[in-house]
Scaffold this motif. Structure first.
Motif, short mmCIF file in Angstrom:
data_model
loop_
_atom_site.label_atom_id
_atom_site.label_comp_id
_atom_site.label_asym_id
_atom_site.label_seq_id
_atom_site.Cartn_x
_atom_site.Cartn_y
_atom_site.Cartn_z
N ARG A 108 -1.03 3.00 -11.96
CA ARG A 108 -2.35 3.31 -11.39
C ARG A 108 -3.12 4.31 -12.25
O ARG A 108 -4.30 4.12 -12.54
CB ARG A 108 -2.16 3.89 -9.98
CG ARG A 108 -3.47 4.27 -9.29
CD ARG A 108 -3.24 5.15 -8.08
NE ARG A 108 -2.71 6.45 -8.49
CZ ARG A 108 -2.18 7.34 -7.65
NH1 ARG A 108 -2.10 7.07 -6.36
NH2 ARG A 108 -1.74 8.49 -8.09
N ASN A 125 -3.38 -1.45 -4.64
CA ASN A 125 -2.73 -2.45 -3.82
C ASN A 125 -2.18 -3.52 -4.75
O ASN A 125 -2.93 -4.33 -5.28
CB ASN A 125 -3.69 -3.07 -2.81
CG ASN A 125 -3.01 -4.07 -1.90
OD1 ASN A 125 -1.82 -4.33 -2.04
ND2 ASN A 125 -3.75 -4.62 -0.97
N ASP A 174 -1.15 5.37 -2.76
CA ASP A 174 -2.59 5.47 -2.49
C ASP A 174 -3.42 5.00 -3.68
O ASP A 174 -3.09 5.29 -4.83
CB ASP A 174 -2.98 6.91 -2.16
CG ASP A 174 -2.46 7.37 -0.81
OD1 ASP A 174 -2.16 6.50 0.04
OD2 ASP A 174 -2.34 8.59 -0.61
N GLY A 175 -4.49 4.30 -3.37
CA GLY A 175 -5.46 3.93 -4.40
C GLY A 175 -5.11 2.69 -5.20
O GLY A 175 -5.83 2.34 -6.13
N ASP A 200 0.81 -1.22 0.00
CA ASP A 200 0.00 0.00 0.00
C ASP A 200 0.84 1.27 0.00
O ASP A 200 0.45 2.28 0.57
CB ASP A 200 -0.91 0.00 1.24
CG ASP A 200 -1.85 -1.19 1.22
OD1 ASP A 200 -2.44 -1.47 0.17
OD2 ASP A 200 -2.01 -1.84 2.28
N LYS A 201 1.99 1.25 -0.65
CA LYS A 201 2.86 2.43 -0.65
C LYS A 201 2.32 3.57 -1.51
O LYS A 201 2.67 4.72 -1.30
CB LYS A 201 4.27 2.07 -1.09
CG LYS A 201 5.07 1.39 0.00
CD LYS A 201 6.54 1.43 -0.34
CE LYS A 201 7.35 1.02 0.86
NZ LYS A 201 8.78 1.13 0.61
#
Length: 198
Positions: free
Chosen positions: A78, A40, A37-38, A34-35
């Motif tokens: 992401r 995994n 955000d948003g 989880d380094k």
């Protein structure tokens, strides 16, 4: 050797020992768990108990420039997955050409510090393994139930065992049933092994 945007080639202390006249390995390192955000990229990290002891900060991973690079790549994955996959394909084309010119088998591990199920990721109508059938792909995973992966002839998965949580340790049979080997780390010089045939 060519420069790559997403892949690391010839700079991993473990794989460089096997690199040579027959094989060359490329590995992709992103920011784990989880380094960012948003997103995994390590869904089993908590249950398997590997989040706190992740190898992300081992070796060169300790360097802030390396950490920032992994964060940037993960943010690109992401926020702009199409751009990320286009760059990955470009890196893989370059790496495959480099190996072919030298008569070396290209080997690729996309999950250096992540656990993304690449068999579910499409580039156009194909997954990455189908686009590069001459590459030998491999990964370690904490996800025992990766049924699709066992049907990909040039992709080898090894399940990474942990007894940090009995619920996770119980997944061993599922991993074996899904065609994976299991890697187990021991902290003792003496261990009693009770063999079980699968």
């Amino acid at each position: 050797m060519s420069n790559y945007k997403l892949l690391g080639v010839g700079n991993n202390a473990k794989t460089v020992k096997g690199d040579g006249s027959e094989y060359l390995t490329a590995i992709m390192y992103l920011a784990p768990a989880d380094k960012v955000d948003g997103i995994n990229v390590c869904p089993m990290a908590v249950l398997a108990g590997c989040k706190a002891g992740c190898l992300d900060s081992a070796g060169r991973g300790q360097m802030s420039v390396v950490q920032r690079g992994r964060m940037r790549k993960t943010i690109l994955w992401r926020d702009f997955p199409e751009v990320f996959l286009a760059q990955l394909r470009e890196d893989l084309d370059k790496f495959q050409r480099y190996c072919k010119k030298r008569g070396i088998q290209p080997c690729v591990r996309l999950n250096g510090t992540t656990d993304i199920q690449w068999e579910n990721i499409k580039i156009g109508d194909y997954n990455i393994f189908e686009l590069f059938p001459e590459v030998q792909w491999y990964d370690y995973t904490k996800i025992a139930n990766r049924r699709k992966a066992k049907d990909i002839p040039n992709y080898h998965l090894t399940w990474s065992y942990s007894n940090a949580d009995p619920r996770y340790a119980a997944m061993l049979d599922t991993a074996i049933a899904n065609g994976m080997n299991a890697a187990v780390v021991f902290r003792s010089n003496f261990i009693e092994v009770k063999p079980k045939c699968w």
